[in-house]
Design an enzyme around this catalytic site. Structure first.
Site, PDB file in Angstrom:
ATOM      1  N   VAL A  78       7.779  38.703  -1.477  1.00 39.32           N
ATOM      2  CA  VAL A  78       8.086  39.758  -2.445  1.00 39.32           C
ATOM      3  C   VAL A  78       8.056  41.081  -1.688  1.00 39.32           C
ATOM      4  O   VAL A  78       6.998  41.673  -1.470  1.00 39.32           O
ATOM      5  CB  VAL A  78       7.074  39.769  -3.607  1.00 39.32           C
ATOM      6  CG1 VAL A  78       7.447  40.849  -4.630  1.00 39.32           C
ATOM      7  CG2 VAL A  78       7.004  38.402  -4.268  1.00 39.32           C
ATOM      8  N   SER A 148      12.184  32.864  16.838  1.00 36.95           N
ATOM      9  CA  SER A 148      12.336  31.456  17.178  1.00 36.95           C
ATOM     10  C   SER A 148      13.421  31.327  18.227  1.00 36.95           C
ATOM     11  O   SER A 148      14.405  32.070  18.213  1.00 36.95           O
ATOM     12  CB  SER A 148      12.719  30.646  15.940  1.00 36.95           C
ATOM     13  OG  SER A 148      13.071  29.315  16.296  1.00 36.95           O
ATOM     14  N   TYR A 160      18.045  29.066   8.770  1.00 33.41           N
ATOM     15  CA  TYR A 160      16.833  29.512   9.462  1.00 33.41           C
ATOM     16  C   TYR A 160      17.203  30.308  10.707  1.00 33.41           C
ATOM     17  O   TYR A 160      16.649  31.398  10.955  1.00 33.41           O
ATOM     18  CB  TYR A 160      15.993  28.295   9.830  1.00 33.41           C
ATOM     19  CG  TYR A 160      14.741  28.598  10.610  1.00 33.41           C
ATOM     20  CD1 TYR A 160      13.635  29.181   9.996  1.00 33.41           C
ATOM     21  CD2 TYR A 160      14.649  28.266  11.966  1.00 33.41           C
ATOM     22  CE1 TYR A 160      12.473  29.436  10.707  1.00 33.41           C
ATOM     23  CE2 TYR A 160      13.486  28.519  12.686  1.00 33.41           C
ATOM     24  CZ  TYR A 160      12.407  29.107  12.059  1.00 33.41           C
ATOM     25  OH  TYR A 160      11.256  29.359  12.771  1.00 33.41           O
ATOM     26  N   ALA A 161      18.141  29.787  11.496  1.00 31.86           N
ATOM     27  CA  ALA A 161      18.548  30.462  12.723  1.00 31.86           C
ATOM     28  C   ALA A 161      19.096  31.856  12.432  1.00 31.86           C
ATOM     29  O   ALA A 161      18.822  32.814  13.167  1.00 31.86           O
ATOM     30  CB  ALA A 161      19.588  29.626  13.462  1.00 31.86           C
ATOM     31  N   ALA A 162      19.852  31.986  11.352  1.00 30.51           N
ATOM     32  CA  ALA A 162      20.430  33.281  11.011  1.00 30.51           C
ATOM     33  C   ALA A 162      19.344  34.310  10.708  1.00 30.51           C
ATOM     34  O   ALA A 162      19.441  35.479  11.111  1.00 30.51           O
ATOM     35  CB  ALA A 162      21.369  33.137   9.821  1.00 30.51           C
TER      36      ALA A 162
END
Length: 250
Positions: A78, A148, A160-162
């Protein structure tokens, strides 16, 4: 005369003169660390505490890490809650955003809500946290985002990679913006790390692969790299994504 042509006396003077608020082991150094209740975030908080830092930790789950540690409850998904959570935090020498999670899925099964959630935690919370604290960050301070090695793109982990690639863009932008103050901003990008996140059912479609060096990355190794970047010899490292992956990116 040193190898780079700098007179030794000048080199010694430069080293002393550029040691800023967050650099010296003898100073009262204060770091804000998110995701401090488990995994890499907890390892970082514990490592810094052992190195003499005061640490203010943010997480949803309460945690007590002993002397020098203060916990603030915050739901980092949030974004509006982040600035409120740190409203009464005083001056800081380092900001480390380690909170994160992974939802993995191949094309054809992508969940828009998963992307929205990861963007909120990885990107929105990072931006809100640094924006709220930047005027309280000491000159010569440090910003580290835990990214990552998948930020360069990995099959089955596009969303996730983005979000992790976006962290690199944030850090490089902030590095340029804050360079006149001597503030550095970097991403520390682990490969598969031995944390509870590896057992999360949300990433079941993409099981972790043990890196070529034969073991998952130890969270303490990630914490040690972060501590180096926060320390006096990290002052010339900025705008970088530093990968610690056990050879997974080879």
């Amino acid at each position: 005369m040193s190898d780079d042509g700098t007179p030794d006396a000048d080199r010694a003077g430069r080293g002393a003169g550029t040691e800023r608020a967050g650099d010296g082991a003898g100073t009262d150094r204060h770091a804000v660390v998110t995701g401090c209740s488990s995994g890499i975030g907890r390892a970082i908080a514990e490592f810094l505490l052992a190195d003499g830092w005061r640490v203010t930790g943010l997480s949803r789950r309460a945690v007590d890490l002993g002397d020098g540690f203060s916990w603030l409850g915050c739901d980092l998904s949030v974004t509006a809650d982040v600035a409120r959570a740190v409203a009464d935090v005083g001056s800081v020498d380092a900001i480390v955003h380690a909170a994160g999670y992974q939802v993995a899925a191949p094309l054809g099964r992508l969940d828009p809500a998963a992307l929205e959630g990861m963007l909120a935690v990885h990107v929105g919370a990072a931006a809100a946290l640094v924006d709220a604290l930047v005027d309280r960050l000491s000159d010569g301070g440090r910003i580290v985002l835990i990214g990552s090695r998948t930020a360069v793109g990995v099959a089955g982990k596009s969303q996730y990679a983005a979000t992790k690639a976006a962290q690199v863009a944030l850090a490089r932008s902030w590095a340029a913006e804050l360079a006149p103050r001597g503030v550095t901003a970097n991403v520390v990008a682990p490969g598969p790390t031995d944390t509870p996140m590896l057992a999360d059912p949300a990433r079941a479609s993409s099981a972790p692969v043990v890196p070529p060096l034969g073991a998952l990355v130890d969270p303490v190794d990630v914490a040690a790299l972060v501590a180096f970047v926060l320390g006096p010899h990290g002052r010339s490292i900025t705008g970088q994504a530093l990968v610690v992956c056990g050879g997974a990116s080879l």
